[in-house]
Design an enzyme around this catalytic site. Structure first.
Site, PDB file in Angstrom:
ATOM      1  N   ASP A  10       0.791  -1.196   0.024  1.00 44.03           N
ATOM      2  CA  ASP A  10       0.055   0.153   0.113  1.00 44.03           C
ATOM      3  C   ASP A  10       0.797   1.360  -0.008  1.00 44.03           C
ATOM      4  OD1 ASP A  10      -0.759   0.498   3.523  1.00 44.03           O
ATOM      5  OD2 ASP A  10       0.982  -0.362   2.683  1.00 44.03           O
ATOM      6  N   ASP A  15       6.631   1.334   1.947  1.00 40.88           N
ATOM      7  CA  ASP A  15       6.538   0.267   0.714  1.00 40.88           C
ATOM      8  C   ASP A  15       7.197   0.549  -0.487  1.00 40.88           C
ATOM      9  OD1 ASP A  15       3.862   0.976   2.334  1.00 40.88           O
ATOM     10  OD2 ASP A  15       3.445  -0.967   1.720  1.00 40.88           O
ATOM     11  N   THR A 126       2.995  -5.979   2.756  1.00 42.97           N
ATOM     12  CA  THR A 126       3.688  -4.886   3.796  1.00 42.97           C
ATOM     13  C   THR A 126       2.372  -3.751   3.789  1.00 42.97           C
ATOM     14  OG1 THR A 126       4.248  -3.451   1.669  1.00 42.97           O
ATOM     15  CG2 THR A 126       5.815  -4.988   2.638  1.00 42.97           C
ATOM     16  N   PHE A 168      -0.983  -0.312  12.316  1.00 40.84           N
ATOM     17  CA  PHE A 168      -1.694  -0.131  11.374  1.00 40.84           C
ATOM     18  C   PHE A 168      -2.185  -1.067  10.254  1.00 40.84           C
ATOM     19  CE2 PHE A 168      -3.875   3.061   8.591  1.00 40.84           C
ATOM     20  CZ  PHE A 168      -3.298   2.455   7.138  1.00 40.84           C
ATOM     21  N   ASN A 169      -1.510  -2.139   9.953  1.00 38.57           N
ATOM     22  CA  ASN A 169      -1.807  -2.869   8.797  1.00 38.57           C
ATOM     23  C   ASN A 169      -2.587  -3.770   9.479  1.00 38.57           C
ATOM     24  OD1 ASN A 169       0.101  -1.723   6.901  1.00 38.57           O
ATOM     25  ND2 ASN A 169       1.595  -3.239   7.200  1.00 38.57           N
ATOM     26  N   HIS A 242       9.640   0.610   7.966  1.00 35.44           N
ATOM     27  CA  HIS A 242       8.965  -0.647   8.456  1.00 35.44           C
ATOM     28  C   HIS A 242       8.981  -1.618   7.251  1.00 35.44           C
ATOM     29  CE1 HIS A 242       6.796   1.581  11.536  1.00 35.44           C
ATOM     30  NE2 HIS A 242       6.549   2.723  10.727  1.00 35.44           N
ATOM     31  N   ASP A 243       8.548  -1.239   5.925  1.00 41.01           N
ATOM     32  CA  ASP A 243       8.460  -2.271   5.002  1.00 41.01           C
ATOM     33  C   ASP A 243       9.633  -3.074   4.326  1.00 41.01           C
ATOM     34  OD1 ASP A 243       5.490  -0.557   3.926  1.00 41.01           O
ATOM     35  OD2 ASP A 243       5.530  -2.004   5.541  1.00 41.01           O
TER      36      ASP A 243
HETATM   37  O1  RIB Z   1       2.500   0.477  10.715  1.00 46.96           O
HETATM   38  C1  RIB Z   1       3.318   0.582   9.693  1.00 46.96           C
HETATM   39  C2  RIB Z   1       2.686  -0.155   8.513  1.00 46.96           C
HETATM   40  O2  RIB Z   1       1.625   0.642   8.217  1.00 46.96           O
HETATM   41  C3  RIB Z   1       3.643   0.146   7.191  1.00 46.96           C
HETATM   42  O3  RIB Z   1       3.237  -1.057   6.509  1.00 46.96           O
HETATM   43  C4  RIB Z   1       3.251   1.517   6.526  1.00 46.96           C
HETATM   44  O4  RIB Z   1       3.755   1.542   5.122  1.00 46.96           O
HETATM   45  C5  RIB Z   1       1.699   1.393   6.726  1.00 46.96           C
HETATM   46  O5  RIB Z   1       1.256   0.486   5.884  1.00 46.96           O
HETATM   47 CA    CA Z   2       2.931  -0.604   4.172  1.00 49.03          CA
END
Ligand code: RIB
Ligand code: CA
Length: 314
Positions: A10, A15, A126, A168-169, A242-243
């Protein structure tokens, strides 16, 4: 032997960097396709942003698919406050040459996996897990074809980043996450506990910019925008990348530390919706289902990222 992967994402700046890292690693990774999902920003932007990364990498031949615009049950939650209104603020967006494939990402996942040999394709989600969860629910026969799932999502000691309890994801689509976590295939999970250790400090972003090619400049631009939110919120020295931890693990797993655990997700309580309960000390009788990654050599991670970004021409 190259690992055949599908990245489900996303974009989102992080990402985007994960995609660029994969493109820069053709000796190890055969990127079969990119599937996109509503998450950081709506689907129309996430698939455009993924295609922009294909253009920047000179890989307009990449098959990019649009998937689910909304989570399986809950309404979509987005994150423009963090990623900006385009989803990849920090670079100028444009209409990419890389085409959008006609079929839905979930149909692509099902068709590709059903046609594949057993344990032959690694899924690298991701973003919210809606596409993956939907594909498994619609056609469980794809599961034996999945070599493993290497995903970014969840949290244990770090707590939530979108609610006090949830990352979040997983929060966006906890029902899809529940399907994935129960699917029975090997899962390596990168939660905030590890991703909050890979911070894009000013020094590291400057090193990326100094590589001097257009992809490195774009990466530095995205990271310079992306870090403003987290550094304020966490008083940290840079935004967590993160990703790209998922792709880096595929390239150099020795940079990371993990532990086999049970990870389960809350799908009932509104207060703790999307919380990942990581049984790190094996205090429950829930079966191990995840390699939970909790440690990383952050300097080694950035050395890998820079070495790969340096491979792009101008
Ligand atoms: O919490 C971080 C995640 O949420 C990462 O994948 C960022 O791109 C968002 O999608
Ligand atoms: Ca992401």
């Amino acid at each position: 032997m190259k690992r055949r992967i599908i990245i489900d994402c996303d974009p989102g700046q992080d990402d985007a960097v994960a995609l660029l890292l994969a493109f820069a690693s053709p000796d190890e990774l055969d990127l079969l396709g990119i599937t996109t999902v509503g998450g950081n920003v709506p689907l129309a932007l996430t698939h455009r942003n993924a295609r922009i990364m294909c253009d920047l990498a000179g890989r307009q031949d990449t098959a990019v698919y649009a998937g689910c615009a909304e989570p399986m049950i809950r309404p979509l939650v987005t994150a423009e406050a963090i990623h900006g209104e385009t989803g990849i603020n920090g670079i100028d967006v444009f209409e990419p040459e890389t085409p959008l494939q006609k079929i839905h990402a979930v149909d692509y996942l099902i068709e590709t996996l059903l046609a594949a040999d057993d344990a032959s394709i690694t899924l690298v989600p991701t973003g919210p897990l809606t596409n993956i969860g939907t594909a498994i629910e619609r056609e469980p026969a794809i599961l034996p074809k999945v070599e493993q799932i290497v995903l970014m999502g969840g949290a244990m000691r770090e707590g939530g980043n979108r609610t006090p309890s949830a990352e979040f994801n997983i929060l966006v689509d906890p029902h899809a996450a529940d399907i994935v976590l129960r699917c029975g295939r090997p899962i390596t999970q990168m939660g905030l506990d590890v991703t909050h250790q890979v911070l894009s400090t000013v020094e590291r972003v400057e090193r990326i910019k100094a590589l001097g090619n257009s992809v490195a400049r774009a990466t530095a631009g995205m990271l310079s925008f992306f870090d403003r939110f987290d550094t304020k919120k966490y008083q940290s020295k840079g935004a967590p990348l993160h990703d790209p931890c998922t792709v880096a693990w595929l390239l150099k797993p020795g940079l990371f530390e993990g532990k086999e655990c049970n990870v389960a997700v809350e799908t009932e309580s509104e207060l703790t919706m999307g919380h990942t309960a990581v049984d790190f000390w094996h205090v429950s009788d829930r079966p191990v289902n995840v390699n939970w990654i909790y440690g990383v050599d952050a300097d080694g991670f950035y050395d890998l990222l820079l070495e790969r970004l340096a491979r792009f021409g101008d």
